[in-house]
Design a protein around this motif. Structure first.
Motif, PDB file in Angstrom:
ATOM      1  N   GLY A 249     -49.795  33.726 -26.883  1.00 15.40           N
ATOM      2  CA  GLY A 249     -48.634  34.512 -27.313  1.00 15.40           C
ATOM      3  C   GLY A 249     -48.561  35.818 -26.551  1.00 15.40           C
ATOM      4  O   GLY A 249     -48.626  35.832 -25.327  1.00 15.40           O
ATOM      5  N   ASP A 250     -48.465  36.947 -27.292  1.00  9.44           N
ATOM      6  CA  ASP A 250     -48.384  38.260 -26.647  1.00  9.44           C
ATOM      7  C   ASP A 250     -49.736  38.966 -26.607  1.00  9.44           C
ATOM      8  O   ASP A 250     -49.803  40.166 -26.397  1.00  9.44           O
ATOM      9  N   ARG A 251     -50.821  38.228 -26.795  1.00  6.60           N
ATOM     10  CA  ARG A 251     -52.145  38.864 -26.812  1.00  6.60           C
ATOM     11  C   ARG A 251     -53.079  38.244 -25.793  1.00  6.60           C
ATOM     12  O   ARG A 251     -52.944  37.076 -25.421  1.00  6.60           O
ATOM     13  N   LEU A 252     -54.005  39.066 -25.348  1.00  5.88           N
ATOM     14  CA  LEU A 252     -55.086  38.611 -24.486  1.00  5.88           C
ATOM     15  C   LEU A 252     -56.299  38.397 -25.380  1.00  5.88           C
ATOM     16  O   LEU A 252     -56.654  39.272 -26.179  1.00  5.88           O
ATOM     17  N   VAL A 253     -56.922  37.238 -25.277  1.00  3.31           N
ATOM     18  CA  VAL A 253     -58.106  36.927 -26.067  1.00  3.31           C
ATOM     19  C   VAL A 253     -59.298  36.912 -25.120  1.00  3.31           C
ATOM     20  O   VAL A 253     -59.331  36.141 -24.161  1.00  3.31           O
ATOM     21  N   LEU A 254     -60.237  37.799 -25.396  1.00  2.00           N
ATOM     22  CA  LEU A 254     -61.419  37.971 -24.559  1.00  2.00           C
ATOM     23  C   LEU A 254     -62.569  37.213 -25.206  1.00  2.00           C
ATOM     24  O   LEU A 254     -62.962  37.517 -26.333  1.00  2.00           O
ATOM     25  N   ARG A 255     -63.087  36.219 -24.526  1.00  2.86           N
ATOM     26  CA  ARG A 255     -64.147  35.363 -25.064  1.00  2.86           C
ATOM     27  C   ARG A 255     -65.512  35.844 -24.567  1.00  2.86           C
ATOM     28  O   ARG A 255     -65.748  35.935 -23.368  1.00  2.86           O
ATOM     29  N   VAL A 256     -66.409  36.155 -25.534  1.00  2.00           N
ATOM     30  CA  VAL A 256     -67.767  36.573 -25.206  1.00  2.00           C
ATOM     31  C   VAL A 256     -68.744  35.768 -26.052  1.00  2.00           C
ATOM     32  O   VAL A 256     -68.382  35.227 -27.100  1.00  2.00           O
ATOM     33  N   ASP A 257     -70.005  35.686 -25.611  1.00  2.00           N
ATOM     34  CA  ASP A 257     -71.023  34.957 -26.363  1.00  2.00           C
ATOM     35  C   ASP A 257     -71.464  35.724 -27.603  1.00  2.00           C
ATOM     36  O   ASP A 257     -71.695  35.135 -28.655  1.00  2.00           O
ATOM     37  N   ASP A 258     -71.606  37.046 -27.476  1.00  4.69           N
ATOM     38  CA  ASP A 258     -72.073  37.865 -28.595  1.00  4.69           C
ATOM     39  C   ASP A 258     -71.258  39.153 -28.641  1.00  4.69           C
ATOM     40  O   ASP A 258     -71.246  39.923 -27.683  1.00  4.69           O
ATOM     41  N   LEU A 259     -70.603  39.389 -29.748  1.00  6.42           N
ATOM     42  CA  LEU A 259     -69.708  40.537 -29.898  1.00  6.42           C
ATOM     43  C   LEU A 259     -70.440  41.840 -30.227  1.00  6.42           C
ATOM     44  O   LEU A 259     -69.853  42.910 -30.151  1.00  6.42           O
ATOM     45  N   SER A 260     -71.718  41.758 -30.539  1.00  2.00           N
ATOM     46  CA  SER A 260     -72.483  42.948 -30.924  1.00  2.00           C
ATOM     47  C   SER A 260     -72.330  44.068 -29.906  1.00  2.00           C
ATOM     48  O   SER A 260     -72.491  43.857 -28.703  1.00  2.00           O
ATOM     49  N   GLY A 261     -72.018  45.253 -30.384  1.00  2.00           N
ATOM     50  CA  GLY A 261     -71.934  46.429 -29.530  1.00  2.00           C
ATOM     51  C   GLY A 261     -70.600  46.649 -28.836  1.00  2.00           C
ATOM     52  O   GLY A 261     -70.465  47.588 -28.073  1.00  2.00           O
ATOM     53  N   PHE A 262     -69.596  45.807 -29.063  1.00  2.00           N
ATOM     54  CA  PHE A 262     -68.319  45.989 -28.388  1.00  2.00           C
ATOM     55  C   PHE A 262     -67.300  46.785 -29.205  1.00  2.00           C
ATOM     56  O   PHE A 262     -66.319  47.275 -28.655  1.00  2.00           O
ATOM     57  N   ALA A 263     -67.506  46.916 -30.515  1.00  2.00           N
ATOM     58  CA  ALA A 263     -66.567  47.700 -31.334  1.00  2.00           C
ATOM     59  C   ALA A 263     -66.620  49.163 -30.901  1.00  2.00           C
ATOM     60  O   ALA A 263     -67.671  49.699 -30.560  1.00  2.00           O
ATOM     61  N   GLY A 264     -65.463  49.805 -30.892  1.00  2.00           N
ATOM     62  CA  GLY A 264     -65.388  51.223 -30.552  1.00  2.00           C
ATOM     63  C   GLY A 264     -65.271  51.519 -29.070  1.00  2.00           C
ATOM     64  O   GLY A 264     -65.140  52.681 -28.682  1.00  2.00           O
ATOM     65  N   ARG A 265     -65.299  50.515 -28.232  1.00  2.00           N
ATOM     66  CA  ARG A 265     -65.189  50.754 -26.786  1.00  2.00           C
ATOM     67  C   ARG A 265     -63.735  50.842 -26.364  1.00  2.00           C
ATOM     68  O   ARG A 265     -62.863  50.228 -26.944  1.00  2.00           O
ATOM     69  N   ARG A 266     -63.469  51.610 -25.330  1.00  2.00           N
ATOM     70  CA  ARG A 266     -62.135  51.730 -24.751  1.00  2.00           C
ATOM     71  C   ARG A 266     -61.919  50.549 -23.800  1.00  2.00           C
ATOM     72  O   ARG A 266     -62.869  49.992 -23.265  1.00  2.00           O
ATOM     73  N   ILE A 267     -60.650  50.206 -23.581  1.00  2.00           N
ATOM     74  CA  ILE A 267     -60.311  49.028 -22.775  1.00  2.00           C
ATOM     75  C   ILE A 267     -59.336  49.419 -21.663  1.00  2.00           C
ATOM     76  O   ILE A 267     -58.387  50.167 -21.894  1.00  2.00           O
ATOM     77  N   VAL A 268     -59.567  48.877 -20.468  1.00  2.00           N
ATOM     78  CA  VAL A 268     -58.687  49.070 -19.313  1.00  2.00           C
ATOM     79  C   VAL A 268     -58.302  47.687 -18.792  1.00  2.00           C
ATOM     80  O   VAL A 268     -59.165  46.826 -18.612  1.00  2.00           O
TER      81      VAL A 268
END
Length: 178
Positions: free
Chosen positions: A111-130
């Motif tokens: 749809g209108d979103r990009l879905v980023l697939r990772v093995d482990d999400l730990s530690g990614f909350a709070g990061r800025r995105i470019v």
């Protein structure tokens, strides 16, 4: 003081203006670094769409964000002065940030979103995105926050890396559609 490096960097930047001129003429001379624009992309299959959300997931949890406003946009086909004295004053080009970053996953479009697939999400909350596409990049508004995974699968449209500055870098196989 490293005056020779600074002079060399400044001279290189001034000499690059005539070279960059034709590239900037394609979008008009009114483009200003950091100006606001929609994240509107033309993908390899010819589809043009405005991306309005990013979701990073390990299939169990998700972080990301959704926005409705225009985003700061940067022309990235420029001289890299990251190793000069002026490095603290200038934005490092996306290509250099990408080359120095660590691969962490892939990117799909649903749809209108990009879905980023990772093995482990730990530690990614709070990061800025470019997000980078073609010769441009967009800084997404605010840090990523916890969200409910959207589910589904989409078509692959890019790759994902973690930058040395702890920013999440998305590189799309696409070009901007201003």
């Amino acid at each position: 003081m490293r005056r020779r490096e600074f002079s060399l960097g400044l001279g290189t930047a001034l000499l690059a203006v005539p070279v960059a001129g034709p590239a900037l003429a394609e979008i008009g001379s009114a483009f200003v670094q950091g100006s606001l624009s929609a994240l509107r992309i033309r993908f390899e299959d010819g589809e043009t769409d405005t991306v309005q959300a990013v979701e990073m997931t390990d299939t169990v949890r998700a972080v990301g964000l959704r926005w409705t406003q225009h985003l700061p946009t940067y022309f990235e086909d420029r001289v890299d002065l990251s190793d000069s004295v002026a490095s603290g004053l200038l934005r490092t080009p996306f290509a250099r940030r990408w080359a120095d970053a660590r691969p962490v996953g892939g990117v799909e479009k649903i749809g209108d979103r990009l879905v980023l697939r990772v093995d482990d999400l730990s530690g990614f909350a709070g990061r800025r995105i470019v997000v980078g596409a073609g010769d441009y990049s967009w800084d997404l508004p605010g840090p990523s926050v916890a969200m409910t995974p959207g589910g589904g699968s989409g078509r692959p449209v890019g790759a994902l890396r973690l930058g040395t500055d702890d920013r999440i870098l998305i590189r799309l196989r696409a070009t901007p559609s201003f």
